[in-house]
Design a protein around this motif. Structure first.
Motif, mmCIF file in Angstrom:
data_model
loop_
_atom_site.group_PDB
_atom_site.id
_atom_site.type_symbol
_atom_site.label_atom_id
_atom_site.label_comp_id
_atom_site.label_asym_id
_atom_site.label_seq_id
_atom_site.Cartn_x
_atom_site.Cartn_y
_atom_site.Cartn_z
ATOM 1 N N UNK A 152 5.854 20.957 68.759
ATOM 2 C CA UNK A 152 5.914 19.659 68.081
ATOM 3 C C UNK A 152 4.568 19.322 67.417
ATOM 4 N N UNK A 153 3.457 19.424 68.128
ATOM 5 C CA UNK A 153 2.177 19.125 67.463
ATOM 6 C C UNK A 153 1.865 20.081 66.317
ATOM 7 N N UNK A 154 2.304 21.348 66.428
ATOM 8 C CA UNK A 154 2.000 22.314 65.347
ATOM 9 C C UNK A 154 3.010 22.199 64.194
ATOM 10 N N UNK A 155 4.068 21.433 64.415
ATOM 11 C CA UNK A 155 5.122 21.189 63.414
ATOM 12 C C UNK A 155 5.749 22.480 62.886
ATOM 13 N N UNK A 156 5.984 23.406 63.810
ATOM 14 C CA UNK A 156 6.688 24.641 63.456
ATOM 15 C C UNK A 156 7.114 25.347 64.734
ATOM 16 N N UNK A 157 8.084 26.238 64.605
ATOM 17 C CA UNK A 157 8.482 27.061 65.742
ATOM 18 C C UNK A 157 9.959 27.399 65.725
ATOM 19 N N UNK A 189 21.285 23.055 73.529
ATOM 20 C CA UNK A 189 20.625 23.646 72.360
ATOM 21 C C UNK A 189 20.873 22.792 71.115
ATOM 22 N N UNK A 190 22.136 22.358 70.929
ATOM 23 C CA UNK A 190 22.461 21.555 69.742
ATOM 24 C C UNK A 190 21.737 20.209 69.769
ATOM 25 N N UNK A 191 21.682 19.625 70.955
ATOM 26 C CA UNK A 191 21.040 18.306 71.097
ATOM 27 C C UNK A 191 19.559 18.393 70.746
ATOM 28 N N UNK A 192 18.892 19.414 71.295
ATOM 29 C CA UNK A 192 17.455 19.548 71.031
ATOM 30 C C UNK A 192 17.230 19.924 69.566
ATOM 31 N N UNK A 193 18.124 20.739 69.009
ATOM 32 C CA UNK A 193 17.998 21.121 67.594
ATOM 33 C C UNK A 193 17.995 19.871 66.715
ATOM 34 N N UNK A 194 18.901 18.956 67.026
ATOM 35 C CA UNK A 194 18.980 17.707 66.256
ATOM 36 C C UNK A 194 17.692 16.891 66.428
ATOM 37 N N UNK A 196 14.590 17.879 67.246
ATOM 38 C CA UNK A 196 13.302 18.423 66.773
ATOM 39 C C UNK A 196 13.342 18.954 65.346
ATOM 40 N N UNK A 197 14.481 18.815 64.677
ATOM 41 C CA UNK A 197 14.580 19.301 63.290
ATOM 42 C C UNK A 197 13.517 18.656 62.397
ATOM 43 N N UNK A 198 13.249 17.388 62.640
ATOM 44 C CA UNK A 198 12.269 16.659 61.815
ATOM 45 C C UNK A 198 10.851 17.205 62.003
ATOM 46 N N UNK A 199 10.667 18.002 63.039
ATOM 47 C CA UNK A 199 9.345 18.594 63.292
ATOM 48 C C UNK A 199 9.299 20.059 62.860
ATOM 49 N N UNK A 200 10.288 20.453 62.052
ATOM 50 C CA UNK A 200 10.293 21.812 61.499
ATOM 51 C C UNK A 200 10.442 22.887 62.582
ATOM 52 N N UNK A 201 11.155 22.514 63.649
ATOM 53 C CA UNK A 201 11.416 23.474 64.738
ATOM 54 C C UNK A 201 12.908 23.790 64.718
ATOM 55 N N UNK A 202 13.246 25.073 64.760
ATOM 56 C CA UNK A 202 14.656 25.442 64.841
ATOM 57 C C UNK A 202 15.009 25.825 66.284
ATOM 58 N N UNK A 255 13.059 33.925 57.884
ATOM 59 C CA UNK A 255 14.382 34.160 57.277
ATOM 60 C C UNK A 255 15.396 33.113 57.758
ATOM 61 N N UNK A 256 15.165 32.545 58.949
ATOM 62 C CA UNK A 256 16.115 31.560 59.501
ATOM 63 C C UNK A 256 15.545 30.139 59.510
ATOM 64 N N UNK A 257 14.536 29.897 58.687
ATOM 65 C CA UNK A 257 13.835 28.601 58.729
ATOM 66 C C UNK A 257 14.734 27.382 58.515
ATOM 67 N N UNK A 258 15.854 27.545 57.805
ATOM 68 C CA UNK A 258 16.704 26.384 57.481
ATOM 69 C C UNK A 258 18.023 26.423 58.259
ATOM 70 N N UNK A 259 18.009 27.187 59.358
ATOM 71 C CA UNK A 259 19.214 27.326 60.189
ATOM 72 C C UNK A 259 18.887 26.781 61.573
ATOM 73 N N UNK A 260 19.599 25.773 62.007
ATOM 74 C CA UNK A 260 19.320 25.247 63.351
ATOM 75 C C UNK A 260 20.589 24.716 64.001
#
Ligand code: NAD
Length: 276
Positions: A152-157, A189-194, A196-202, A255-260
């Protein structure tokens, strides 16, 4: 965009729980062989030592720590240490899991599948239920939680959980707690995906079908069982950890950056039914 850039995991800091054997070891090898720096966390110190030594001998950047995923404080500390070593975490595979033993039916005997007293729901012990949920569901929760704390702090993952065909399809020989844990893992998994999506985490799941590993005492290594199972898999062969290489690299890379929030089934068509 070059394929080699799109699927690159070069230099990534990666953690795999249950990484000393089977599917987790397969994820770890796929990533580390392609330039990632990988930490495997596993309760089995001996296998972990053996596998990390083997991979390090090939010049690969792999480390291991003995951790039981039911010990959330120890898991947090190991995840913190991996993040410190790598300067962050790029991909985390929450994978450690067990097969709890008998379900309410056992092997086929001729045309009949015998009922097993011990696996019947009225005899299902609290100890067994709690053990399976503790590793296969709570362990996934704790691993994902620790991963998010770093990402979350790194805004990726990229977070990947190992579910199972059993998340949607009942396998009566494995039993109730495993089914409940795997279904829970997918909705978690789906709940967390929703969230943390705003933090660029899939956050995604890999659902294996029948893969030859050491799970449940390694019964899947028995060629007679493999032959019988291959008959009901539309591709007419059982799976191996290497069959997960492509999906592991894909879900860890950009390759999967926009899939969550997705569960991807890797089963040779087994979940579709029997073809021929
Ligand atoms: N093999 C299959 O056919 C199959 C199918 C669907 C899903 N899965 C799932 O794949 C995952 C990996 O299983 P596998 O088949 O590779 O089994 P495996 O037994 O070969 O590997 C599992 C690893 O997890 C470790 N582990 C077990 N409990 C642990 C704990 N409390 N803390 C830390 N590590 C622990 C084991 O020591 C082992 O190294 C599991 O979540 C399993 O449910 C497997």
């Amino acid at each position: 965009m070059k394929i080699s850039d799109l699927f690159s995991v070069d230099g990534y800091g990666v953690v795999v729980t249950g990484g000393a054997s089977g599917i987790g070891l397969g994820y770890a090898e796929a990533l580390v062989s392609n330039g990632a720096r990988v930490t495997i966390l596993d309760v089995d110190a001996e296998s972990m030592e053996k596998e990390t030594v083997r991979l390090r001998k090939n010049g690969l950047d792999i480390r291991g720590e003995t951790v039981d995923v039911t010990d959330h404080a120890a898991l947090d500390a190991a995840m913190d240490e991996a993040a410190r070593v790598y300067g962050g975490l790029d991909a985390v595979f929450a994978n450690a899991g067990i097969d709890p033993g008998v379900g309410f039916v056992g092997e086929w005997v001729g045309a009949e599948r015998l009922r097993i007293r011990e696996g019947a729901i009225e005899n299902y012990s609290d100890e067994r239920w709690n053990r399976v949920i503790g590793i296969n569901l709570n362990g996934i929760f704790a691993t994902v939680r620790a991963a998010v704390r770093h990402m979350k702090p790194q805004k990726s993952g990229h977070i990947v959980v190992t579910s199972s065909l059993a998340s949607t399809r009942v396998e009566p020989a494995i039993g109730a707690a495993y089914m409940a844990a795997k279904a829970g893992v997918v909705q978690f998994m789906r709940t967390v995906a929703l969230e943390v999506a705003a933090f660029n985490i899939t956050v995604n799941a890999i659902a294996p079908g029948y893969i030859v590993t050491n799970i449940g005492g390694g019964h899947a290594k028995n060629p007679v069982e493999q032959k019988a199972v291959a008959r009901v898999i539309p591709m007419h062969r059982v799976g191996f950890p290497q069959d997960m290489d492509g999906i592991a690299i894909f879900l860890a890379s950009k390759a999967s950056d926009y899939i969550t929030g997705q569960e991807i089934i890797v089963d040779g068509g087994m979940g579709l039914g029997v073809a021929d």
